[in-house]
Motif scaffolding. Structure first.
Motif, PDB file in Angstrom:
ATOM      1  N   UNK A   1       0.844  -1.202   0.000  1.00 50.47           N
ATOM      2  CA  UNK A   1       0.000   0.000   0.000  1.00 50.47           C
ATOM      3  C   UNK A   1       0.877   1.249   0.000  1.00 50.47           C
ATOM      4  N   UNK A   2       0.338   2.309  -0.576  1.00 53.68           N
ATOM      5  CA  UNK A   2       1.090   3.564  -0.624  1.00 53.68           C
ATOM      6  C   UNK A   2       1.433   4.061   0.793  1.00 53.68           C
ATOM      7  N   UNK A   3       0.426   3.983   1.656  1.00 51.72           N
ATOM      8  CA  UNK A   3       0.646   4.352   3.046  1.00 51.72           C
ATOM      9  C   UNK A   3       0.933   5.826   3.288  1.00 51.72           C
ATOM     10  N   UNK A   4       0.328   6.688   2.466  1.00 53.33           N
ATOM     11  CA  UNK A   4       0.515   8.128   2.646  1.00 53.33           C
ATOM     12  C   UNK A   4      -0.577   8.657   3.591  1.00 53.33           C
ATOM     13  N   UNK A   5      -0.149   9.323   4.646  1.00 55.92           N
ATOM     14  CA  UNK A   5      -1.137   9.795   5.626  1.00 55.92           C
ATOM     15  C   UNK A   5      -1.019  11.308   5.833  1.00 55.92           C
ATOM     16  N   UNK A   6      -2.161  11.991   5.791  1.00 56.52           N
ATOM     17  CA  UNK A   6      -2.202  13.419   6.081  1.00 56.52           C
ATOM     18  C   UNK A   6      -2.732  13.616   7.505  1.00 56.52           C
TER      19      UNK A   6
ATOM     20  N   UNK B   1      -4.411   1.210   4.397  1.00 56.69           N
ATOM     21  CA  UNK B   1      -4.841   2.261   3.475  1.00 56.69           C
ATOM     22  C   UNK B   1      -3.696   2.742   2.586  1.00 56.69           C
ATOM     23  N   UNK B   2      -4.029   3.081   1.350  1.00 54.61           N
ATOM     24  CA  UNK B   2      -3.063   3.758   0.486  1.00 54.61           C
ATOM     25  C   UNK B   2      -2.959   5.215   0.896  1.00 54.61           C
ATOM     26  N   UNK B   3      -4.113   5.807   1.162  1.00 55.47           N
ATOM     27  CA  UNK B   3      -4.159   7.210   1.557  1.00 55.47           C
ATOM     28  C   UNK B   3      -4.983   7.346   2.819  1.00 55.47           C
ATOM     29  N   UNK B   4      -4.394   7.951   3.832  1.00 52.28           N
ATOM     30  CA  UNK B   4      -5.094   8.123   5.092  1.00 52.28           C
ATOM     31  C   UNK B   4      -5.263   9.592   5.415  1.00 52.28           C
TER      32      UNK B   4
END
Lengths: 273, 326
Positions: free
Chosen positions: A244-249, B303-306
């Motif tokens: 997974x990309x695993x990008x978190x904001x 998740x790919x985008x969190x």
């Protein structure tokens, strides 16, 4: 008297069970055993039927195949309202796949002879096949309804039951004559917790145990257990983890939402129907 | 069946109201691949309640199509289906028999397996041919998908149900030719009374985009926010088990172990913490987006985008931005 058989299985608590990724095995000692959660709904359905018909009008027998320690789960079934519990436990039964398991259980049911309604959970949380219920129905040559979300009506005079079976994105009202088998979903009811008194009583209760000799007149040892199982596990591999990309904001969502919009555009999932 | 002479791959094509379930086209595609190793025929079995264009199954890779037409197949009664499928199986005599692991497939296949006196592997995600023995290796996940078990069947036919959306659909090649064989239905009536009382318009397993809600929703009507987003994207609303149990939305929308297993292109989890029970149902989505106030919510691990934030702020802003893009 309506004879109800509820099929139950002892399973490891899959929420707690630890998995050894390196060795590719389940550490069964890492989690306590419990009664398969889906079976609680089958038991509760049986108890509700009995409550409706009256104490002397129905008898609930919990039936399980498993090691000796599965007695605990049968005691829980008694605490939850089963009148009798039978454990099929023998070296000869060990290693059975769903075919052999269904054969053993259906043979025990034939031996019991008096049965009108067989209830089972839609699947078990460990095996997760959902096959044993329908396979038993086929061995017994009786009808079954799967994914039963509601029991509409039990007609004791006409010896049949009306249920809602969830198939094909639809709800079907099915009317089945006894004897028949139902596999039930979690939707069918909210299982009640047993009272302390019932638990204490169940702990002292006798579980009827049948070993292979109880069934040896009906089935050969070669037909069951590992020997009798047509499916064999040849190899086990650790499932590859999905990357997974695993990008978190973490601070503010505006940038994140812009990114999602870009993504939707890129995947052509926006507008232009 | 004559097990000594068994050969070929038989794929059951489940028909509903004139359409074949797509999983059959996926299985036909996989069958083409297995066929190369086995050098055998591929056939498809259809039990149809109405006339179908059977050549579609030939275009998708079947060398033979066995069909039985009978209005009674409009009712999902496993025993009647079993008897008729048994007739086709005996006629084609396959060494491999594959069914989609739809709800009905998983209820029908066990009966058929016992009738055929053979084993059955449930819910496979892949199939291979063992080079040495030419036997079918059936691969299925176990224990919440942590492990994959490789299973072989002693005896014939080797039978399995296979999950939807594991293989790509067979391409449609209208130049293909094949044989259509019609058989008569078995005698006798369906002895179970069956009446359809409700039909749901959409199937969540077919949705390309799913906007799912969980405990982060404060009240049932707040699902409207998610529905708005779903409508904008032509998607469907999904739900975790707790809000289904609380009656926010029907079980048909539930994603997870005791609900549907879905594989959409995009899955947006809003206010879902990510219990294992839920994750097993959606972890194979192409792209997973998670919105949750709690930065330690396990949903972020898959998740790919969190987005760490309040869905009540994040989702309306996302809707506004999407409107701007359209």
């Amino acid at each position: 008297m309506l004879d109800i058989i509820v099929l139950v299985k002892q399973v490891p608590d899959v929420k707690k069970v630890k998995f050894d990724r390196e060795r590719g095995v389940i550490d069964r000692k890492s989690a306590p055993n419990e009664l398969n959660p889906f079976d609680l709904n089958a038991l509760e359905a049986a108890v509700q039927i009995k409550e409706e018909l009256g104490e002397d009008a129905a008898k609930i027998t919990a039936l399980s195949m498993g090691p000796d320690m599965a007695e605990d789960s049968l005691k829980e079934a008694l605490a939850r309202g089963a009148d009798e519990a039978i454990l099929l436990s023998a070296r000869e039964f060990a290693g059975s796949d769903t075919w052999a398991t269904s054969l053993v259980l259906s043979t025990a049911i034939k031996k019991l002879a008096d049965y009108d309604l067989i209830l089972a959970g839609e699947k078990t949380v460990d095996g997760d096949t959902g096959q044993v219920g329908p396979q038993i129905a086929e061995f017994l040559d009786i009808f079954h309804a799967a994914y039963v979300s509601e029991i509409k009506k039990l007609d004791n005079d006409n010896h049949n039951i009306q249920v809602i079976s969830e198939l094909w994105q639809s709800s079907f009202l099915k009317t089945l004559d006894f004897p028949c088998l139902l596999t039930v979903t979690k939707e069918i009811n909210d299982p009640r917790l047993p009272s302390i008194k019932d638990k204490v009583q169940a702990r002292k209760a006798e579980i009827t145990k049948w070993d292979y000799s109880a069934l040896s007149d009906y089935i050969a040892a070669e037909e069951i257990g590992i020997k009798g199982s047509p499916t064999r596990i040849k190899n086990i591999e650790v499932a590859p983890a999905i990357e997974r990309e695993g990008e978190v904001w973490r601070d503010g969502y505006e940038k994140a939402n812009e990114k999602i919009c870009e993504l939707l555009q890129e995947k052509q999932l926006l507008g232009g129907e | 069946m004559d097990k000594e002479k068994a050969s070929g791959i038989l794929v059951f094509a489940e028909e509903r109201k004139g359409d074949v379930h797509n999983v059959a086209y996926e299985l036909l595609n996989k069958a083409q691949e297995l066929k190369e190793d086995l050098d055998c025929e591929v056939a498809s079995a259809v039990l149809s309640s109405q006339k179908l264009d059977y050549s579609e199954l030939i275009y998708r890779g079947a060398d033979k199509v066995y069909c039985i037409e009978d209005e009674k197949f409009a009712s999902p009664e496993e025993n009647y289906y079993k008897k008729n499928l048994l007739k086709i199986t005996n006629a084609f005599n396959p060494e491999i028999l594959l069914l989609g692991a739809t709800g009905f497939g998983r209820s029908l296949a066990p009966r058929l397996a016992i009738a055929l006196e053979t084993g059955l592997t449930a819910d496979c995600v892949d199939l291979q041919i063992d080079e040495e023995s030419n036997k079918l290796i059936q691969i299925r996940p176990a224990f919440s998908g942590n492990i994959l078990a490789h299973i072989k069947t002693e005896g014939l036919p080797q039978m399995a149900t296979i999950r939807y959306k594991e293989f790509t659909e067979a391409p449609r090649d209208t130049s293909r030719s094949g044989e259509i064989i019609k058989l008569e239905p078995t005698e006798g009536e369906i002895e179970v009374g069956i009446e359809k009382i409700e039909e749901r318009a959409k199937d969540i397993t077919e949705a390309k985009i799913i906007i799912a809600g969980g405990q982060g929703l404060k009240q049932p009507q707040d699902l409207d926010i998610l529905q708005d987003l779903a409508d904008k994207l032509g998607g469907m609303v999904g739900a975790s088990r707790d809000i289904v149990d609380e009656g926010y939305i029907s079980h048909a929308h539930q994603v997870g172990y005791s609900g549907a297993r879905v594989k959409p292109k995009i899955y947006i989890a809003c206010g879902i913490s990510g219990a294992t029970q839920h994750i097993v149902g959606m972890k194979e989505a192409d792209i997973i987006i998670a919105i949750n106030k709690d930065p330690s919510a396990p949903i972020f691990n898959v998740a790919d985008y969190g987005i760490v934030g309040d869905l009540y702020e994040v989702v309306p802003d996302l809707i506004a931005k999407i409107e701007d893009c359209m």
